[in-house]
Design an enzyme around this catalytic site. Structure first.
Site, PDB file in Angstrom:
ATOM      1  N   SER A  96       0.829  -1.191   0.000  1.00  0.00           N
ATOM      2  CA  SER A  96       0.000   0.000   0.000  1.00  0.00           C
ATOM      3  C   SER A  96       0.877   1.260   0.000  1.00  0.00           C
ATOM      4  O   SER A  96       1.678   1.449  -0.908  1.00  0.00           O
ATOM      5  CB  SER A  96      -0.951  -0.064   1.203  1.00  0.00           C
ATOM      6  OG  SER A  96      -1.914   0.939   1.152  1.00  0.00           O
ATOM      7  N   HIS A 121      -2.427  -1.267  -4.160  1.00  0.00           N
ATOM      8  CA  HIS A 121      -3.891  -1.310  -4.256  1.00  0.00           C
ATOM      9  C   HIS A 121      -4.428   0.113  -4.153  1.00  0.00           C
ATOM     10  O   HIS A 121      -3.667   1.058  -3.974  1.00  0.00           O
ATOM     11  CB  HIS A 121      -4.516  -2.243  -3.208  1.00  0.00           C
ATOM     12  CG  HIS A 121      -4.330  -1.815  -1.786  1.00  0.00           C
ATOM     13  ND1 HIS A 121      -4.730  -2.590  -0.734  1.00  0.00           N
ATOM     14  CD2 HIS A 121      -3.794  -0.700  -1.220  1.00  0.00           C
ATOM     15  CE1 HIS A 121      -4.448  -1.981   0.407  1.00  0.00           C
ATOM     16  NE2 HIS A 121      -3.884  -0.833   0.128  1.00  0.00           N
TER      17      HIS A 121
END
Length: 197
Positions: A96, A121
């Site tokens: 992330s 993501h």
């Protein structure tokens, strides 16, 4: 508990916590989630190292599951603002916001240890309250998603539509795959051998 390192010199012994000792070598370690506390420490360390020597590279080691987008963007902006090049190295996991910061290092100086994992993501968020408040939060998440995707596209060389597709869900990569993707530039499998003089 933070390990302590003892150094001996002609003037006696000095004790340092391990992170302070690493900072003397221009090494910063992000070994936790990105929060306002961790981001403030990293930004302060980068600014300190730039003030100490604006020509010498800084090394940011990352083992992080990600965290706050706003705090991560504070680190990102500082990395782009300071004069020294920033080497980024994944040790374990860069997921992330951790992966975003890994990719934000100076081009040609982004790397990963061979058994690490890297995951990108879309930003996560939640909202509650009145419908108008939820809409404001949803619009902000969409703005952040577009901003992060554009930065990833610019830094990896991947087309924006590919980034949008790949960040729609958790997208894990090995270090070799991350090199092919353009997130990093090299995989470290062992230290280079120093020449003996």
């Amino acid at each position: 508990m933070i390990p302590i390192v003892i150094e001996e010199s002609g003037r006696g012994e000095r004790a340092f916590d391990i992170y302070s000792r690493l900072l003397r070598e221009r090494i910063i370690f992000l070994g936790e989630a990105v929060t306002s506390d961790s981001a403030n420490r990293i930004v302060a360390q980068m600014l300190f190292l730039e003030a100490e020597d604006p020509e010498k590279d800084i090394y940011l080691y990352i083992n992080s599951p990600g965290g706050s987008v706003y705090d991560g963007l504070g680190i990102f902006d500082t990395m782009q603002h300071i004069k020294p090049d920033v080497h980024t190295v994944c040790v374990g996991l860069a997921a992330s916001m951790g992966a975003f910061l890994l990719c934000a290092g100076t081009k040609g100086k982004r790397s990963s240890l061979q058994h690490s994992r890297i995951m990108i993501h879309q930003p996560l968020g939640g909202a509650r309250g009145q419908a108008s408040d939820i809409r404001i939060q949803a619009d902000e998440i969409l703005y952040l998603k577009e901003r992060l995707n554009q930065e990833l596209s610019d830094r990896t060389g991947q087309p924006l539509d590919r980034i949008q597709q790949d960040t729609d869900r958790d997208f894990f990569m090995s270090p070799g795959e991350a090199v092919e993707y353009g997130l990093i530039d090299s995989v470290i499998d062992k230290r280079p051998i120093q020449a003996v003089e």
